[in-house]
Design a protein around this motif. Structure first.
Motif, PDB file in Angstrom:
ATOM      1  N   LYS A 121      22.742  42.360 136.512  1.00  0.00           N
ATOM      2  CA  LYS A 121      24.006  41.637 136.383  1.00  0.00           C
ATOM      3  C   LYS A 121      24.059  40.959 135.012  1.00  0.00           C
ATOM      4  O   LYS A 121      23.180  40.179 134.663  1.00  0.00           O
ATOM      5  CB  LYS A 121      24.126  40.607 137.499  1.00  0.00           C
ATOM      6  CG  LYS A 121      25.485  39.979 137.586  1.00  0.00           C
ATOM      7  CD  LYS A 121      25.610  39.135 138.845  1.00  0.00           C
ATOM      8  CE  LYS A 121      26.992  38.525 138.918  1.00  0.00           C
ATOM      9  NZ  LYS A 121      27.134  37.677 140.101  1.00  0.00           N
ATOM     10  N   LEU A 135      26.592  38.893 132.158  1.00  0.00           N
ATOM     11  CA  LEU A 135      27.811  38.124 131.902  1.00  0.00           C
ATOM     12  C   LEU A 135      27.947  37.925 130.401  1.00  0.00           C
ATOM     13  O   LEU A 135      26.989  37.522 129.738  1.00  0.00           O
ATOM     14  CB  LEU A 135      27.754  36.758 132.597  1.00  0.00           C
ATOM     15  CG  LEU A 135      28.904  35.788 132.296  1.00  0.00           C
ATOM     16  CD1 LEU A 135      30.236  36.335 132.812  1.00  0.00           C
ATOM     17  CD2 LEU A 135      28.610  34.417 132.899  1.00  0.00           C
ATOM     18  N   THR A 141      36.176  39.873 127.533  1.00  0.00           N
ATOM     19  CA  THR A 141      36.733  40.879 128.441  1.00  0.00           C
ATOM     20  C   THR A 141      36.731  42.256 127.779  1.00  0.00           C
ATOM     21  O   THR A 141      36.390  43.260 128.412  1.00  0.00           O
ATOM     22  CB  THR A 141      38.162  40.490 128.873  1.00  0.00           C
ATOM     23  OG1 THR A 141      38.087  39.256 129.583  1.00  0.00           O
ATOM     24  CG2 THR A 141      38.793  41.561 129.744  1.00  0.00           C
ATOM     25  N   ALA A 195      33.093  43.470 127.597  1.00  0.00           N
ATOM     26  CA  ALA A 195      32.641  43.885 128.933  1.00  0.00           C
ATOM     27  C   ALA A 195      33.198  45.255 129.298  1.00  0.00           C
ATOM     28  O   ALA A 195      32.478  46.107 129.837  1.00  0.00           O
ATOM     29  CB  ALA A 195      33.049  42.850 129.976  1.00  0.00           C
ATOM     30  N   HIS A 196      34.467  45.488 128.987  1.00  0.00           N
ATOM     31  CA  HIS A 196      35.083  46.781 129.282  1.00  0.00           C
ATOM     32  C   HIS A 196      34.355  47.907 128.536  1.00  0.00           C
ATOM     33  O   HIS A 196      34.023  48.939 129.119  1.00  0.00           O
ATOM     34  CB  HIS A 196      36.565  46.758 128.907  1.00  0.00           C
ATOM     35  CG  HIS A 196      37.232  48.089 129.027  1.00  0.00           C
ATOM     36  ND1 HIS A 196      37.527  48.659 130.240  1.00  0.00           N
ATOM     37  CD2 HIS A 196      37.623  48.973 128.077  1.00  0.00           C
ATOM     38  CE1 HIS A 196      38.079  49.841 130.033  1.00  0.00           C
ATOM     39  NE2 HIS A 196      38.148  50.057 128.724  1.00  0.00           N
ATOM     40  N   ARG A 199      30.890  48.452 130.077  1.00  0.00           N
ATOM     41  CA  ARG A 199      30.961  49.177 131.360  1.00  0.00           C
ATOM     42  C   ARG A 199      31.169  50.669 131.123  1.00  0.00           C
ATOM     43  O   ARG A 199      30.550  51.505 131.783  1.00  0.00           O
ATOM     44  CB  ARG A 199      32.074  48.609 132.243  1.00  0.00           C
ATOM     45  CG  ARG A 199      31.712  47.302 132.915  1.00  0.00           C
ATOM     46  CD  ARG A 199      32.714  46.910 133.996  1.00  0.00           C
ATOM     47  NE  ARG A 199      34.026  46.618 133.474  1.00  0.00           N
ATOM     48  CZ  ARG A 199      34.439  45.424 133.072  1.00  0.00           C
ATOM     49  NH1 ARG A 199      33.618  44.383 133.129  1.00  0.00           N
ATOM     50  NH2 ARG A 199      35.665  45.251 132.623  1.00  0.00           N
ATOM     51  N   GLN A 224      26.324  45.586 136.738  1.00  0.00           N
ATOM     52  CA  GLN A 224      27.465  44.714 136.979  1.00  0.00           C
ATOM     53  C   GLN A 224      27.680  43.927 135.689  1.00  0.00           C
ATOM     54  O   GLN A 224      26.860  43.089 135.337  1.00  0.00           O
ATOM     55  CB  GLN A 224      27.196  43.750 138.125  1.00  0.00           C
ATOM     56  CG  GLN A 224      27.078  44.407 139.467  1.00  0.00           C
ATOM     57  CD  GLN A 224      26.792  43.369 140.551  1.00  0.00           C
ATOM     58  OE1 GLN A 224      26.337  42.264 140.281  1.00  0.00           O
ATOM     59  NE2 GLN A 224      27.055  43.735 141.781  1.00  0.00           N
ATOM     60  N   SER A 270      30.371  41.565 133.599  1.00  0.00           N
ATOM     61  CA  SER A 270      31.605  40.792 133.712  1.00  0.00           C
ATOM     62  C   SER A 270      31.768  39.900 132.490  1.00  0.00           C
ATOM     63  O   SER A 270      30.849  39.715 131.706  1.00  0.00           O
ATOM     64  CB  SER A 270      31.607  39.958 134.994  1.00  0.00           C
ATOM     65  OG  SER A 270      30.490  39.105 135.025  1.00  0.00           O
ATOM     66  N   GLY A 288      33.535  36.121 130.954  1.00  0.00           N
ATOM     67  CA  GLY A 288      33.928  34.786 131.361  1.00  0.00           C
ATOM     68  C   GLY A 288      34.081  33.880 130.160  1.00  0.00           C
ATOM     69  O   GLY A 288      33.952  34.299 129.011  1.00  0.00           O
TER      70      GLY A 288
END
Length: 103
Positions: A2, A4, A14, A17-18, A21, A32, A34, A36
């Motif tokens: 995970k 962040l 964001t 992160a995209h 991924r 995972q 994400s 923030g």
């Protein structure tokens, strides 16, 4: 694993992160990832493996690194070039290296 990514308001992270991924999916990695904002920290550290910090939050790095280390979360201060990257290769590599999980 995970991961962040945080920045000031969460918008730039964001995009990172995209891209991360997409790169992870292309490599067949089940992660995972994400995004923030700094307002989620330090409470948002629980359950993470890696925290990636946007370069404009460098002033918070030492405190966040120390807090994260106390619960086993790796922390990386991202280079200023990361938000302009067209893919997630560099950011993903930094996260995997920090976690000691680069394939």
């Amino acid at each position: 694993m995970k991961i962040l990514i945080v920045c000031g308001a969460g918008a730039s992270s964001t995009f990172v992160a995209h891209r991360m991924r997409r790169t992870a999916t292309e490599r067949g990695l089940d992660l995972q990832i994400s995004a923030g904002s700094e307002s989620e920290l330090p409470a948002g550290l629980a359950g993470l493996d890696v925290l990636l910090i946007g370069p404009h939050l460098a002033g918070l790095y030492d405190d966040l690194r120390d807090e994260a280390a106390s619960i086993g979360v790796a922390v990386v201060l991202l280079p200023s070039t990361i938000f302009a990257a067209r893919d997630g290769v560099e950011a993903l590599g930094l996260a995997l290296d920090a976690a000691g999980a680069r394939p």
